[in-house]
Motif scaffolding. Structure first.
Motif, PDB file in Angstrom:
ATOM      1  N   GLN A 123       0.820  -1.218   0.000  1.00  0.00           N
ATOM      2  CA  GLN A 123       0.000   0.000   0.000  1.00  0.00           C
ATOM      3  C   GLN A 123       0.855   1.269   0.000  1.00  0.00           C
ATOM      4  O   GLN A 123       0.325   2.378  -0.108  1.00  0.00           O
TER       5      GLN A 123
ATOM      6  N   LYS B   8       0.618  10.800  -3.554  1.00  0.00           N
ATOM      7  CA  LYS B   8      -0.029  11.613  -4.594  1.00  0.00           C
ATOM      8  C   LYS B   8      -1.159  12.460  -3.999  1.00  0.00           C
ATOM      9  O   LYS B   8      -1.361  13.614  -4.379  1.00  0.00           O
TER      10      LYS B   8
ATOM     11  N   ARG C 202      -3.686  17.454  -2.492  1.00  0.00           N
ATOM     12  CA  ARG C 202      -4.678  18.039  -1.572  1.00  0.00           C
ATOM     13  C   ARG C 202      -4.116  18.442  -0.220  1.00  0.00           C
ATOM     14  O   ARG C 202      -4.819  19.080   0.565  1.00  0.00           O
TER      15      ARG C 202
ATOM     16  N   HIS D 261      -8.255  10.915   4.239  1.00  0.00           N
ATOM     17  CA  HIS D 261      -7.892  10.211   3.004  1.00  0.00           C
ATOM     18  C   HIS D 261      -8.933   9.158   2.629  1.00  0.00           C
ATOM     19  O   HIS D 261      -9.283   9.006   1.467  1.00  0.00           O
TER      20      HIS D 261
ATOM     21  N   SER E 139      -4.025  -3.590   7.924  1.00  0.00           N
ATOM     22  CA  SER E 139      -3.485  -3.384   9.260  1.00  0.00           C
ATOM     23  C   SER E 139      -4.000  -4.435  10.251  1.00  0.00           C
ATOM     24  O   SER E 139      -5.157  -4.856  10.171  1.00  0.00           O
TER      25      SER E 139
ATOM     26  N   LYS F  21     -14.273   7.867  -7.217  1.00  0.00           N
ATOM     27  CA  LYS F  21     -15.086   8.534  -8.255  1.00  0.00           C
ATOM     28  C   LYS F  21     -16.503   7.964  -8.320  1.00  0.00           C
ATOM     29  O   LYS F  21     -17.409   8.609  -8.845  1.00  0.00           O
TER      30      LYS F  21
ATOM     31  N   GLU G 291     -13.024   2.041   1.976  1.00  0.00           N
ATOM     32  CA  GLU G 291     -12.323   0.778   2.210  1.00  0.00           C
ATOM     33  C   GLU G 291     -13.243  -0.181   2.958  1.00  0.00           C
ATOM     34  O   GLU G 291     -13.939   0.234   3.887  1.00  0.00           O
TER      35      GLU G 291
HETATM   36  C1  V0V Z   1      -7.371  10.070  -5.328  1.00  0.00           C
HETATM   37  N1  V0V Z   1      -8.567  10.655  -5.551  1.00  0.00           N
HETATM   38  C2  V0V Z   1      -9.249  10.682  -4.400  1.00  0.00           C
HETATM   39  C3  V0V Z   1      -8.399  10.094  -3.439  1.00  0.00           C
HETATM   40  N2  V0V Z   1      -7.258   9.712  -4.046  1.00  0.00           N
HETATM   41  N3  V0V Z   1     -10.465  11.163  -4.099  1.00  0.00           N
HETATM   42  C4  V0V Z   1     -10.858  11.051  -2.814  1.00  0.00           C
HETATM   43  N4  V0V Z   1     -10.101  10.485  -1.834  1.00  0.00           N
HETATM   44  C5  V0V Z   1      -8.882  10.010  -2.112  1.00  0.00           C
HETATM   45  N5  V0V Z   1      -8.150   9.466  -1.151  1.00  0.00           N
HETATM   46  C6  V0V Z   1      -9.059  11.202  -6.817  1.00  0.00           C
HETATM   47  C7  V0V Z   1      -8.092  12.227  -7.376  1.00  0.00           C
HETATM   48  O1  V0V Z   1      -8.321  13.489  -6.819  1.00  0.00           O
HETATM   49  C8  V0V Z   1      -8.374  12.160  -8.833  1.00  0.00           C
HETATM   50  O2  V0V Z   1      -9.521  12.900  -9.135  1.00  0.00           O
HETATM   51  C9  V0V Z   1      -8.697  10.694  -9.083  1.00  0.00           C
HETATM   52  O3  V0V Z   1      -9.102  10.183  -7.794  1.00  0.00           O
HETATM   53  C10 V0V Z   1      -7.486   9.927  -9.568  1.00  0.00           C
HETATM   54  O4  V0V Z   1      -6.438  10.153  -8.649  1.00  0.00           O
HETATM   55  P1  V0V Z   1      -4.893  10.118  -8.979  1.00  0.00           P
HETATM   56  O5  V0V Z   1      -4.206  11.051  -8.075  1.00  0.00           O
HETATM   57  O6  V0V Z   1      -4.676  10.235 -10.457  1.00  0.00           O
HETATM   58  O7  V0V Z   1      -4.479   8.694  -8.500  1.00  0.00           O
HETATM   59  P2  V0V Z   1      -4.719   7.249  -9.084  1.00  0.00           P
HETATM   60  O8  V0V Z   1      -5.841   7.206 -10.078  1.00  0.00           O
HETATM   61  O9  V0V Z   1      -3.395   6.710  -9.506  1.00  0.00           O
HETATM   62  O10 V0V Z   1      -5.174   6.510  -7.738  1.00  0.00           O
HETATM   63  C11 V0V Z   1      -6.373   6.796  -7.052  1.00  0.00           C
HETATM   64  C12 V0V Z   1      -6.771   5.524  -6.317  1.00  0.00           C
HETATM   65  C13 V0V Z   1      -5.550   5.142  -5.430  1.00  0.00           C
HETATM   66  C14 V0V Z   1      -7.994   5.803  -5.468  1.00  0.00           C
HETATM   67  C15 V0V Z   1      -7.083   4.407  -7.311  1.00  0.00           C
HETATM   68  O11 V0V Z   1      -5.307   6.163  -4.501  1.00  0.00           O
HETATM   69  C16 V0V Z   1      -5.715   3.824  -4.723  1.00  0.00           C
HETATM   70  O12 V0V Z   1      -5.517   2.742  -5.284  1.00  0.00           O
HETATM   71  N6  V0V Z   1      -6.073   3.844  -3.411  1.00  0.00           N
HETATM   72  C17 V0V Z   1      -6.269   2.616  -2.631  1.00  0.00           C
HETATM   73  C18 V0V Z   1      -5.023   2.242  -1.874  1.00  0.00           C
HETATM   74  C19 V0V Z   1      -4.662   3.205  -0.780  1.00  0.00           C
HETATM   75  O13 V0V Z   1      -5.179   4.330  -0.725  1.00  0.00           O
HETATM   76  N7  V0V Z   1      -3.751   2.801   0.110  1.00  0.00           N
HETATM   77  C20 V0V Z   1      -3.300   3.617   1.246  1.00  0.00           C
HETATM   78  C21 V0V Z   1      -4.047   3.319   2.508  1.00  0.00           C
HETATM   79  P3  V0V Z   1      -9.487  14.173 -10.123  1.00  0.00           P
HETATM   80  O14 V0V Z   1      -8.445  15.072  -9.533  1.00  0.00           O
HETATM   81  O15 V0V Z   1      -9.062  13.545 -11.442  1.00  0.00           O
HETATM   82  O16 V0V Z   1     -10.866  14.675 -10.108  1.00  0.00           O
HETATM   83  S1  V0V Z   1      -3.556   1.718   3.131  1.00  0.00           S
HETATM   84  C22 V0V Z   1      -4.692   1.289   4.355  1.00  0.00           C
HETATM   85  O17 V0V Z   1      -5.718   2.052   4.512  1.00  0.00           O
HETATM   86  C23 V0V Z   1      -4.423   0.146   5.104  1.00  0.00           C
HETATM   87  C24 V0V Z   1      -3.183  -0.649   4.954  1.00  0.00           C
HETATM   88  C25 V0V Z   1      -5.411  -0.335   6.116  1.00  0.00           C
HETATM   89  O18 V0V Z   1      -6.416   0.315   6.373  1.00  0.00           O
HETATM   90  O19 V0V Z   1      -5.165  -1.420   6.712  1.00  0.00           O
END
Ligand code: V0V
Ligand code: CO
Length: 140
Positions: A39, A72, A77, A82, A114, A125, A133
């Motif tokens: 992650q 990113k 932002r 998040h 975790s 989106k 999540e």
């Molecule tokens: C990105 N965007 C979000 C966002 N992250 N919107 C709301 N909340 C967020 N956290 C929006 C961003 O503003 C863009 O919109 C669009 O999504 C595409 O974003 P990007 O910066 O181009 O990034 P991408 O497309 O490469 O990736 C976005 C995604 C990515 C959501 C697919 O962040 C992802 O795979 N997230 C899941 C994994 C993760 O977050 N892991 C960390 C936490 P506009 O600007 O085009 O309108 S790990 C965790 O929680 C754990 C281990 C746990 O709980 O146990």
């Protein structure tokens, strides 16, 4: 389908500093601190409360590299909320049901989360701009 709010994920630049802040302002306690390479995060879980359906936490997240989901997000932002993590009983079943309703899944299959949980993300989106999540806990 959703049992409870498992955690609120908060992106920050400096995990240790943010932990101290949450400890001193709210009196929360860190119950887990992990690095999750898949992650791209260094994260800590701070216990907030216990309920019938399990506990809830604040999850503080620091990116391992700029080119990660949280890296990113911070660049675009800045620090802040998040994602929201909801507890579910059966994550595979929940993913099937949600996907059938036309919501894009970031993860088709559960990943390692975790404290031994199985986790999967839904695309922000398709959930009104909220990265969502699903969390199936092992034993908390
Ligand atoms: C990105 N965007 C979000 C966002 N992250 N919107 C709301 N909340 C967020 N956290 C929006 C961003 O503003 C863009 O919109 C669009 O999504 C595409 O974003 P990007 O910066 O181009 O990034 P991408 O497309 O490469 O990736 C976005 C995604 C990515 C959501 C697919 O962040 C992802 O795979 N997230 C899941 C994994 C993760 O977050 N892991 C960390 C936490 P506009 O600007 O085009 O309108 S790990 C965790 O929680 C754990 C281990 C746990 O709980 O146990
Ligand atoms: Co999370």
């Amino acid at each position: 389908m959703l049992l409870r709010i498992d955690h609120v994920g908060i992106a920050c630049h400096n995990l240790s500093e943010k932990i101290e802040f949450y400890e001193s302002v709210f009196g929360l306690t860190v119950v887990s601190r992990e690095i999750n390479e898949e992650q791209g995060v260094r994260e800590a879980m701070l216990h907030v409360a216990d309920g019938d359906q399990g506990a809830s936490y604040v999850q503080l997240l620091e990116p391992l590299h700029p080119d990660t989901a949280v890296g990113k997000f911070l660049a675009k932002r800045g620090e802040g909320v998040h994602h929201v993590g909801y507890g579910v009983t059966d994550i595979t079943k929940a993913l099937e049901e949600i996907s059938a309703k036309g919501v894009r899944l970031v993860d088709e299959r559960p990943r390692h989360g975790s404290m031994g949980a199985s986790i999967a993300f839904l695309h922000p989106k398709d959930i009104g701009g909220v990265l969502t999540e699903l969390v199936e806990t092992s034993r908390r």
